[in-house]
Design an enzyme around this catalytic site. Structure first.
Site, short mmCIF file in Angstrom:
data_model
loop_
_atom_site.label_atom_id
_atom_site.label_comp_id
_atom_site.label_asym_id
_atom_site.label_seq_id
_atom_site.Cartn_x
_atom_site.Cartn_y
_atom_site.Cartn_z
N GLU A 1 46.18 -43.02 143.22
CA GLU A 1 45.29 -41.94 143.66
C GLU A 1 44.16 -42.45 144.54
OE1 GLU A 1 43.65 -43.27 139.61
OE2 GLU A 1 45.61 -43.06 140.60
N HIS B 1 46.77 -47.63 140.30
CA HIS B 1 46.15 -46.32 140.52
C HIS B 1 46.34 -45.86 141.97
CE1 HIS B 1 44.08 -45.51 136.70
NE2 HIS B 1 44.04 -46.83 136.58
N CYS C 1 49.08 -45.62 135.24
CA CYS C 1 48.39 -46.58 134.37
C CYS C 1 48.70 -46.28 132.90
CB CYS C 1 46.90 -46.58 134.67
SG CYS C 1 46.03 -48.02 133.98
#
Length: 237
Positions: free
Chosen positions: A217, A215, A112
């Site tokens: 993650e 994102h 990001c």
């Protein structure tokens, strides 16, 4: 098995909320994603003067996102959009880490805002506010939770990202109002949204120098998990 040590940049906050004094912050899923992929996560406080010492001890670097922006001065802009919010010491630290990692050919994974700063460090520029520069933009600041998809992207055929993700289209989460605008020739766009916004970049020939605008993650699809595994494998000594 050796666990490569992965530096993860922290966010910083002013007094309020968690503490009446300045504090660092990092969503747990960044560290969890590194650990699941076989890396040893090591969050990094903002000390630009220690950048070289940190890098001596790291096998890879993750530059994270956050609710702030890259200073437009860093990519030559003379006008700052009124939506731009700065965290100068964090940016100074992350830029020192990226610059040092590039000099050492240390694997870098920008996420990001981390992708945006990586682009700037490589000589690129940014869109300061997507709705002002992109006609009929998607909702890049999605209203639904970040652990759900917000829009689709198309992955560039032949890119390293394409080999990792093993797909041409991907539904991703989205939480940004800025984006990469221009890049030098040696940096390629590896993903793009349907409205034309750049969603990923990479530098061919390096051990791992790749950024994504979403994102991963949160691991909302197999490609997100594959990205962390590929990064950790590239970081092994």
């Amino acid at each position: 098995m050796t666990f490569p040590t992965i530096g993860i940049t922290l966010d910083s906050e002013e007094p309020g909320g968690y503490s009446a004094f300045p504090w660092y912050a990092l969503r747990r899923n960044y560290c969890d994603a590194v650990g699941r992929a076989g890396g040893l996560p090591l969050p990094l406080p903002h000390h630009p003067e220690f950048a070289g010492d940190y890098l001596d001890r790291l096998d890879g670097l993750i530059v994270t996102g956050g609710a702030f922006d890259v200073n437009p001065t860093l990519f030559g802009a003379t006008v700052h959009h009124d939506r731009v919010r700065l965290k100068e010491r964090r940016t100074q630290f992350e830029l020192a880490m990226i610059t040092g990692a590039l000099e050492r050919n240390l694997p870098i994974f920008g996420i990001c805002g981390g992708e945006q700063l990586l682009a700037v460090a490589l000589g690129g520029t940014l869109i300061q506010h997507i709705p002002d520069e992109i006609p009929a933009p998607l909702a890049h600041e999605q209203s639904n939770p970040r652990n759900q998809a917000g829009h689709e992207i198309t992955i560039t055929e032949g890119s390293r990202l394409a080999a990792i993700a093993n797909c041409r289209t991907l539904a991703v989460n989205s939480s940004h109002h800025q984006a990469v605008k221009t890049l030098p020739e040696e940096v390629i766009v590896n993903a793009i949204a349907t409205d034309g916004v750049i969603e990923g970049i990479e530098v061919p020939g390096r051990r791992f120098c790749l950024g994504v605008q979403w994102h991963p993650e949160f691991a909302i699809n197999p490609a997100d998990t594959a990205l962390f595994h590929a990064f950790i494998e590239a970081s092994r000594p």
